[in-house]
Design a protein around this motif. Structure first.
Motif, PDB file in Angstrom:
ATOM      1  N   GLY A 131      20.078  91.928  -4.063  1.00 15.15           N
ATOM      2  CA  GLY A 131      20.114  90.960  -2.697  1.00 15.15           C
ATOM      3  C   GLY A 131      19.886  92.003  -1.600  1.00 15.15           C
ATOM      4  N   PRO A 132      19.949  91.736  -0.331  1.00 17.67           N
ATOM      5  CA  PRO A 132      19.933  90.144  -0.022  1.00 17.67           C
ATOM      6  C   PRO A 132      18.673  89.411  -0.292  1.00 17.67           C
ATOM      7  CG  PRO A 132      19.510  91.499   1.990  1.00 17.67           C
ATOM      8  CD  PRO A 132      19.928  92.312   1.068  1.00 17.67           C
ATOM      9  N   THR A 133      18.492  88.218  -0.282  1.00 13.56           N
ATOM     10  CA  THR A 133      17.230  87.505  -0.441  1.00 13.56           C
ATOM     11  C   THR A 133      16.763  87.375   0.985  1.00 13.56           C
ATOM     12  OG1 THR A 133      18.544  86.177  -2.175  1.00 13.56           O
ATOM     13  CG2 THR A 133      16.657  85.555  -1.274  1.00 13.56           C
ATOM     14  N   ASP A 147      11.055  85.377   9.364  1.00 11.02           N
ATOM     15  CA  ASP A 147      11.775  85.769   8.407  1.00 11.02           C
ATOM     16  C   ASP A 147      13.173  85.183   8.548  1.00 11.02           C
ATOM     17  OD1 ASP A 147       9.828  87.245   7.206  1.00 11.02           O
ATOM     18  OD2 ASP A 147      10.118  88.978   8.518  1.00 11.02           O
ATOM     19  N   ALA A 148      13.851  85.354   7.481  1.00 12.66           N
ATOM     20  CA  ALA A 148      15.290  85.043   7.466  1.00 12.66           C
ATOM     21  C   ALA A 148      15.849  85.750   6.207  1.00 12.66           C
ATOM     22  CB  ALA A 148      15.546  83.412   7.602  1.00 12.66           C
ATOM     23  N   LEU A 149      17.240  85.664   6.194  1.00 15.47           N
ATOM     24  CA  LEU A 149      18.045  86.324   5.002  1.00 15.47           C
ATOM     25  C   LEU A 149      18.843  85.113   4.631  1.00 15.47           C
ATOM     26  CD1 LEU A 149      18.972  89.834   6.293  1.00 15.47           C
ATOM     27  CD2 LEU A 149      17.016  89.152   4.808  1.00 15.47           C
ATOM     28  N   ALA A 150      19.104  85.184   2.995  1.00 16.16           N
ATOM     29  CA  ALA A 150      19.975  84.102   2.528  1.00 16.16           C
ATOM     30  C   ALA A 150      20.557  84.778   1.420  1.00 16.16           C
ATOM     31  CB  ALA A 150      19.265  82.831   1.898  1.00 16.16           C
ATOM     32  N   ALA A 151      21.678  84.470   0.884  1.00 15.64           N
ATOM     33  CA  ALA A 151      22.366  84.789  -0.146  1.00 15.64           C
ATOM     34  C   ALA A 151      22.531  86.249  -0.369  1.00 15.64           C
ATOM     35  CB  ALA A 151      21.617  84.548  -1.577  1.00 15.64           C
ATOM     36  N   GLY A 152      23.627  86.856   0.382  1.00 17.37           N
ATOM     37  CA  GLY A 152      23.890  88.240   0.613  1.00 17.37           C
ATOM     38  C   GLY A 152      24.092  89.023  -0.501  1.00 17.37           C
ATOM     39  N   SER A 153      24.455  90.338  -0.679  1.00 17.82           N
ATOM     40  CA  SER A 153      24.219  91.299  -1.784  1.00 17.82           C
ATOM     41  C   SER A 153      25.538  90.911  -2.852  1.00 17.82           C
ATOM     42  CB  SER A 153      24.452  92.613  -1.553  1.00 17.82           C
ATOM     43  OG  SER A 153      23.577  92.990  -0.302  1.00 17.82           O
ATOM     44  N   THR A 154      25.120  91.031  -4.137  1.00 12.60           N
ATOM     45  CA  THR A 154      25.933  90.869  -5.177  1.00 12.60           C
ATOM     46  C   THR A 154      26.086  92.096  -6.022  1.00 12.60           C
ATOM     47  OG1 THR A 154      25.419  88.459  -5.481  1.00 12.60           O
ATOM     48  CG2 THR A 154      26.484  89.602  -7.189  1.00 12.60           C
ATOM     49  N   ARG A 155      27.278  92.564  -6.237  1.00 12.23           N
ATOM     50  CA  ARG A 155      27.656  93.953  -7.039  1.00 12.23           C
ATOM     51  C   ARG A 155      27.398  93.828  -8.401  1.00 12.23           C
ATOM     52  NH1 ARG A 155      33.325  97.206  -7.222  1.00 12.23           N
ATOM     53  NH2 ARG A 155      32.494  99.039  -8.158  1.00 12.23           N
TER      54      ARG A 155
END
Length: 422
Positions: A131-133, A147-155
């Motif tokens: 991510g991010p998405t 543009d937009a961002l969704a679902a932040g980063s996942t480790r």
């Protein structure tokens, strides 16, 4: 925001105008009107700014190199309907998509959701983020975007592959008072027979030697050689010059795999293990027992990348001050220079038992070079030089010259047993 298509259409009328002036043909001016009309029509339907929320779940957040993890991404539209929307779940180059897709171009009505499921397979150990998405809304003519961002980063943590070391006899020669699996020259709880003595109250009945008791007309008990634990310190050479090979297949990565496998094997034998990493920083883990210690070592090895030029003198300084003097030192290094010979000699002079595990850089490089007489000649010359270095090291330490294309357990099983202390 304009798309490359809109930018190209904006520049087209100017080019047609220049062509008309150069050729004095009015037809080029008419051709330049078409992009302007297209742009004007597209401006009547600007794209809506996406108002979306996302959620990402992983089947597991800790995997080994080469194992798969399933990723499920759900995007919900909480704003106006989007006629054309592009969704991309950003991945690092080390995470390859082997099933499904992390990219989609769809229409997303108001209140509806989009679900993407795909599987990733890591090619290199490390601590990565998915991510991010990125969500991009386009107008019907693909002239403008929002543009937009969704679902932040996942480790996701990727561990190196663990070698099978069940049949390897690698452990410390000198023991400490704690119970373990290393036989010592002291009487205690164990399985190796030591001798017999007269029975004293409190001896277990199962330890009575009935044959000796019947022959000598007194009760005798068996005594056994006590099993104790010892200390092992793993030194991993991760300097720049040790990174022989490609970013994913090199001597440092093989060294990380060997260090983790040796640590797991020694800890399973109820011995203490410590770690020193020689890279851009001199990092170490103090000796300890158990699975928690294995996870501590794993967390350090996951972040190891080749770098730095720390000399062996600093490693010896840390070893002598923060680690026990009667430990077995396992040096994991490709031996790309002769400084390792002086380091091992000094460690042996300080009283350490030293074992050298060397992923062969010659075998690693040989796989990536095209066949030919020049390669074979260079390989033979370098092999003679390496054999000379290994022969000198074997005077003061046990050395394992490991071809990384073979399992690590094969050369380790050929190691000689350490002589037991008197």
């Amino acid at each position: 925001m304009r798309t490359p298509l809109a930018s190209g259409l904006s520049a087209a009328p100017l080019l047609f105008l220049l062509a008309a002036l150069a050729t004095r043909r009015w037809e080029f001016i008419l051709l330049g009107l078409a992009p302007l009309v297209f742009l004007a029509f597209g401006s009547l339907f600007p794209p809506e700014r996406p108002r979306v929320v996302g959620e990402r779940t992983l089947s597991r957040d800790r995997v080994q190199v080469g194992s798969d993890a399933e990723v499920t991404l759900t995007i919900r539209n909480e704003g106006p309907s989007l006629d054309l929307v592009e969704v991309l779940d950003v991945l690092t180059p080390e995470l390859a998509v082997v099933q499904g897709t992390n990219h989609a171009v769809v229409s997303l009505p108001e209140g509806e959701s989009l679900s993407l499921t795909y599987r990733v397979r890591p090619s290199l150990k490390g601590d990565y983020k998915i991510g991010p998405t990125r969500v991009r809304a386009l107008d019907p003519l693909a002239l403008g975007v929002e543009d937009a961002l969704a679902a932040g980063s996942t480790r996701i943590v990727v561990a190196p592959v663990m070698e099978d070391m069940r049949r390897v006899q690698l452990g410390p020669r000198r023991t400490r008072p704690w119970f373990g699996h290393v036989t010592s020259r002291q009487i205690g709880a164990g399985l190796e027979f030591w001798g017999i003595r007269e029975y004293v109250p409190g001896d277990e009945v199962r330890r009575i030697n009935w044959k000796a008791s019947a022959r000598l007309d007194r009760i005798f008990s068996n005594v056994y050689e006590g099993e104790r634990s010892g200390d092992v310190v793993i030194i991993l050479d991760a300097r720049w010059e040790s990174a022989v090979g490609t970013p994913t297949v090199n001597a440092v990565e093989y060294g990380v795999r060997a260090a983790l496998s040796v640590a797991d094997h020694v800890l399973a034998s109820k011995n203490r293990v410590g770690l020193i990493v020689q890279r851009d920083v001199l990092d170490w883990v103090p000796p300890a027992f158990g699975r928690k210690q294995l996870y501590r070592i794993l967390d350090h090895l996951v972040h190891v990348r080749a770098g730095g030029e720390w000399p062996y003198t600093f490693v010896a300084w840390v070893l002598s001050r923060y680690f026990p003097r009667d430990a077995l030192v396992v040096l994991i290094s490709p031996l790309t220079d002769r400084t390792a010979l002086d380091a091992v000699t000094n460690l042996a002079a300080l009283g350490y038992d030293v074992a050298v595990l060397s992923p062969s850089p010659l075998q690693i490089e040989r796989r990536f070079l095209p066949p030919g007489p020049e390669r074979d000649l260079a390989y033979r010359l370098l092999a003679v030089e390496r054999e000379n270095l290994v022969s000198q090291l074997r005077r003061v330490a046990q050395v394992v010259d490991w071809d990384p294309s073979t399992p690590l357990a094969l050369p380790l099983r050929r190691m000689k047993a350490w002589p037991r202390p008197a």
